[in-house]
Design an enzyme around this catalytic site. Structure first.
Site, PDB file in Angstrom:
ATOM      1  CB  SER A 138      50.081   5.538 151.741  1.00 16.16           C
ATOM      2  OG  SER A 138      49.479   6.427 152.658  1.00 16.16           O
ATOM      3  CD  GLN A 139      50.437   6.138 144.352  1.00 15.51           C
ATOM      4  OE1 GLN A 139      49.921   7.165 144.773  1.00 15.51           O
ATOM      5  NE2 GLN A 139      50.889   6.025 143.130  1.00 15.51           N
TER       6      GLN A 139
END
Lengths: 275, 688
Positions: free
Chosen positions: A121-122
């Site tokens: 994930s970011q």
């Protein structure tokens, strides 16, 4: 002449389901919202002793400066303020959770493919979701969707008691290996169907689901302690989802709040389906 | 050469229709549109090529192109399979844009080759182009009509073979042993290379279903690939309460082109009582329930109407395989409940079931105590939910709606709720953690779900277009507002952008930019290139905009996309082909033909029937005079301007096809038709 066939494609393109996939992008600043008050810890449970080898000590690495810059530029500047979260984001070596070929992208504020159809994930999203859980040292947290293991590691910098479930066996095994290498001895992870949570280890002070779910799984709500918080993206799996914060008050009444739109990769397995 | 041009034209339509199916099965529909829209620019570029290389202008070119096209079809699919394109990553992985460009270039090549053959034939007959143009149109029309028939019994990759053989036949048809051998060799080689589709994207629902899935049955048809799959651990239950005591376990799921449309736990359907979709069932015991479309709650249906017969077969339910709106218009039965299944559709997809007129029609088919129910996903800020409420409240003031964190159920009725009914709804909400949304007075002081954007009528600055959809503007899933175009460039606002709609804009911009680049230089350098610009652009724009507006109207009137496309395209192509033939004999009256279009088109638009054959006939009548202006104008040009005319016309047609969905979804279908008629008026005014 031939161009009229574009009519065909445009109208045949109207057939069948065409979910509204939208490219993943940085979510907007969360709209100004009332912060839910921090939950009171359950009073009738004795706190477990914190292990001596927690938190793990990390070797200095050549990416420390980039990591710090990422936190300052991409996380702090976007209003993530919780000191334990920021410390955790500075401590966890994200590059150790990436495939070797992708290490150069480790400190960019965007998701990166890690294989098996999944992404890491970011960083901003990891920090923002972690902050919403309002974790304290000693709390017990469940993660659904171990993936690369990065989110679990961030959680484990704040509290030792992290439980994580991953439906894809290769990812479950790989993340276990990385936890061991980096000294995250207190993370308990396993392969399994996250929809049902981890009943034997529950209930939990916090639950985080790190892939899109079409609805809020009732078994997870049951495994959340009174006073607990759960955060998860809910919505069609291949389109924009809503990040939902669920809180359970001391009487067990649950409430949900929509935070902001996000774009998580579909969770393969039991939670992964479209509306 | 007549046979060759006829076969080549038919091959193009067969190729395009089956390619669209191949791409839709592999990717998402808007990604397929993006690739093919630009690929079709080959038709514009072919004219430029012909102008720059006059040596190509000979009869043999048509047949050489037939063979090359046959080879290019399977080679382009193989080349595309090697490109690792993921449309879901376009927003954050810049390399995906390059891959998209690569795919557009790959599919551009076969269309360029085919267009070169067709353009050469028209250019060679420039003094009397009517016959060749007619063969081109009629061949295309036939290809459009038979493609769905082939798709009904063969997979799309197999139908590409038919396109290959037809193209190869264009090379074989005619004198000259060498060219015949070439056609045979090309056809055989292409056959051996072909038969492959593209792999389904990993991120689609079917490939990423739980590992224990088992595909039980697969159906292939013109409307999509349908899979019935046993999926242990799917837990598919839209709108399920977070407090539900039951949830689905072992489900059988239905996928169309890899997208999940429904899943049912036949052993334990009791979880359905704890979804927002259970709302309408509070008011009637054992209701006669009509379900429009196969969807997640069809276990409750007594009657089902579904357009896709394969989906009915796969669902193992007895239903009527018919367009739902047509069914509603013709049925005499009154139902206690009518439940719409609202699949997510492309932003520019016509939604004839989700307009004010359609909901009013559905409500009129219910009993006095019954009603119509629809469910929608909720997002932040809300889009479909607000639009659904606005549309429902335009139909009737008696709307009841409940929500949870992510799903809304809207129930339209003929009368206001009684006090008992209100109490039943509030108990239902309390037990399940739902919130009543309508009537507004029922809203809880302490709702279960808190949001900063409640489901109330938004102000004028709302970032989304949530006006009710109507038959004139039947685009329920179009939420994009042009005033928010700046959000594309604001990193904090990009999450609010409706990217699939923007993809249409990107396609249009690409087409326009590429056209200008490819045509701009010749325009600056060559007087021959300048001569036909305005007239042939107007002809290309006008023809395509009018055809598209009829297509969009037919989607509402006929309902079935496949039948609508067949009727309109078949009618337009064959009608204009006949007009082109007759126009030659009448001395090519350009201005009179343009005026005839202006008179016939509005009548045809308003009177377009719901029956496919009737619609095809009306389209053929409207299109008859439309076949005259192009060959008439062509015959008046100097020879060296003819290829440029073909190029401008091709580019304008492609641009119009890309622009039409944007125009109609913004201003309404009548506006698109009006724009076309304005262009024909301009043509009439500027010609004799």
């Amino acid at each position: 002449m031939g161009a009229r066939v574009v009519a065909l494609l445009l109208f045949l393109a109207a057939l069948a389901c065409g979910q509204d996939p939208k490219p993943e992008s940085s979510p907007p600043k969360a709209p100004p919202a009332k912060k839910e008050p921090a939950p009171e810890p359950a009073k009738d449970v004795k706190p477990r002793p914190i292990p001596a080898d927690w938190p793990p000590k990390h070797e200095p690495d050549k990416y420390a400066a980039r990591r710090s810059r990422m936190v300052t530029k991409d996380i702090e500047r976007r209003h993530v303020k919780d000191p334990p979260v920021l410390r955790a984001m500075r401590a966890v070596p994200r590059h150790r959770f990436m495939p070797k070929a992708k290490v150069a992208e480790a400190y960019e504020d965007r998701p990166v493919r890690i294989g098996h159809g999944q992404t890491i994930s970011q960083p901003y999203i990891v920090a923002s979701m972690t902050e919403e859980l309002q974790l304290k040292k000693g709390m017990k947290v469940l993660e659904i969707g171990t993936g690369s293991g990065y989110q679990a590691a961030v959680l484990a910098e704040i509290t030792p008691w992290v439980y994580s479930i991953e439906i894809k066996r290769p990812l479950a095994q790989r993340s276990k290996d990385v936890f061991k290498e980096l000294g995250y001895t207190t993370i308990k992870s396993r392969h399994g169907d996250g929809y049902y949570g981890w009943k034997e280890a529950g209930p939990f002070d916090a639950i985080i689901v790190t892939a899109a779910a079409p609805h809020i799984p009732p078994p997870l709500v049951k495994q959340l302690k009174p006073g607990g918080r759960m955060i998860l993206p809910v919505g069609p799996r291949t389109a924009t989802q809503d990040l939902i914060l669920l809180t359970k008050d001391m009487k067990g009444k649950t409430r949900t709040r929509s935070l902001y739109p996000v774009r998580f990769v579909p969770l393969t397995g039991s939670l992964g389906s479209s509306d | 050469m007549g046979v060759a041009i006829f076969l080549l034209s038919a091959a193009v339509l067969l190729h395009e229709v089956s390619l669209l199916r191949v791409l839709a099965m592999a990717w998402w529909h808007h990604a397929a549109s993006l690739v093919v829209a630009v690929a079709l620019l080959g038709f514009g570029v072919a004219g430029t090529l012909l102008a720059l290389v006059p040596a190509l202008k000979r009869e043999a070119t048509v047949r050489w192109c037939g063979g090359l096209y046959a080879l290019a079809i399977p080679l382009s699919v193989r080349a595309a399979a090697a490109v690792d394109f993921n449309v879901l990553e376009v927003g954050w992985d810049p390399s995906q844009w390059l891959r998209l460009l690569a795919l557009q270039a790959i599919f551009f090549v076969p269309f360029l080759i085919a267009a070169l053959g067709i353009s050469t034939a028209i250019a060679l007959a420039s003094r009397k182009p009517g016959r060749v143009y007619a063969l081109n149109l009629i061949g295309s029309g036939l290809g459009a009509l038979i493609a769905p028939l082939f798709l009904a019994w063969a997979p799309p990759a197999g139908v590409l073979h038919v396109a290959v053989f037809t193209a190869a036949a264009a090379a074989i048809a005619g004198p000259g042993k060498m060219l015949r051998v070439w056609g045979l060799a090309a056809g055989l080689t292409a056959f051996l290379l072909g038969g492959h589709g593209l792999p389904m994207a990993d991120q689609k629902d079917l490939p990423s279903a739980p590992p224990a899935r088992e595909i039980l049955e697969t159906y292939l048809g013109p409307t999509g690939r349908v899979d019935r799959v046993s999926v242990p651990g799917l837990h598919y239950a839209p709108g399920l309460s977070m407090l539900a005591p039951h949830h689905p376990n072992k489900q059988e799921a239905l996928y169309v082109d890899g997208h999940l449309v429904s899943a049912v736990d036949r052993d334990r359907p009791d979880y359905l009582e704890h979804t927002v979709g259970a709302l309408p069932f509070l008011f009637t015991e054992a209701p006669r329930t009509l379900y429009l479309g196969v969807g997640p709650e069809m276990a409750r249906a007594t009657d089902i109407v579904e357009l896709n017969a394969d989906l009915l077969d796969a669902a193992e339910v007895t239903g009527v395989a018919q367009d739902p709106r047509t069914f509603l218009e013709t049925t005499q039965t009154r139902f206690d409940l009518i439940v719409h299944h609202l699949p997510g559709l492309h932003a520019a997809a016509e939604t004839p079931l989700l307009t004010v007129e359609a909901l009013a029609l559905a409500l009129s088919r219910t009993t006095a105590d019954g009603g119509v129910a629809l469910n929608a996903s909720l997002t932040t800020p809300p889009r479909a939910g607000l639009k659904l409420l606005a549309t429902a409240e335009r139909v009737t003031p008696h709307v009841i709606a409940v929500r949870n964190a992510h799903r809304l159920c809207v129930f339209l009725r003929h009368r206001a709720a009684t006090a008992w009914e209100r109490e039943d709804v509030l108990v239902f909400c309390r037990e399940n953690g739902f919130d009543p949304v309508r009537p507004v007075g029922w809203r809880l002081e302490e709702p279960h779900h808190v949001t900063d954007t409640p489901l109330l009528e938004p102000g004028p600055d709302y970032p989304y277009d949530v006006r009710p959809a109507t038959d004139a503007r039947p685009y329920f899933f179009k939420f994009f507002r042009w005033s928010r175009l700046g959000d594309l460039f604001d990193a904090e606002q990009t999450s609010f952008v409706q990217w699939p709609y923007v993809a249409l804009l990107v396609a249009l911009l690409q087409v326009v930019l590429l056209s200008l680049v490819l045509m701009g230089l010749p325009l600056a350098l060559s007087r021959a290139a300048r001569a036909p610009v305005l007239l042939f652009c107007a002809l290309g724009l006008g023809f395509m905009l009018l055809e598209m507006s009829f297509l969009q109207r037919a989607m509402v009137r006929i309902g079935s996309p496949v039948h609508a496309v067949s009727a309109v395209l078949g009618g337009f192509l064959i009608g204009s082909g006949m007009g082109s033939l007759v126009g030659e004999r009448l001395g090519r009256p350009l201005r009179a033909a343009a005026l005839a279009v202006i008179v016939l088109a509005p009548a045809g638009y308003l009177l377009l029937p719901g029956a496919p054959w009737g619609a095809a006939l009306v389209c053929a009548v409207v299109a008859f005079p439309m076949g005259i202006p192009f060959p008439a104008a062509l015959s008046r040009l100097e020879d060296k301007s003819v290829p440029w005319a073909l190029a401008w016309n091709g580019c304008a047609s492609v641009a119009a096809a890309a622009a039409a969905p944007l125009l109609s979804s913004t201003f309404g279908i009548p506006a698109t038709a009006g724009a076309a008629l304005a262009l024909y008026a301009l043509i009439a005014a500027r010609t004799r």
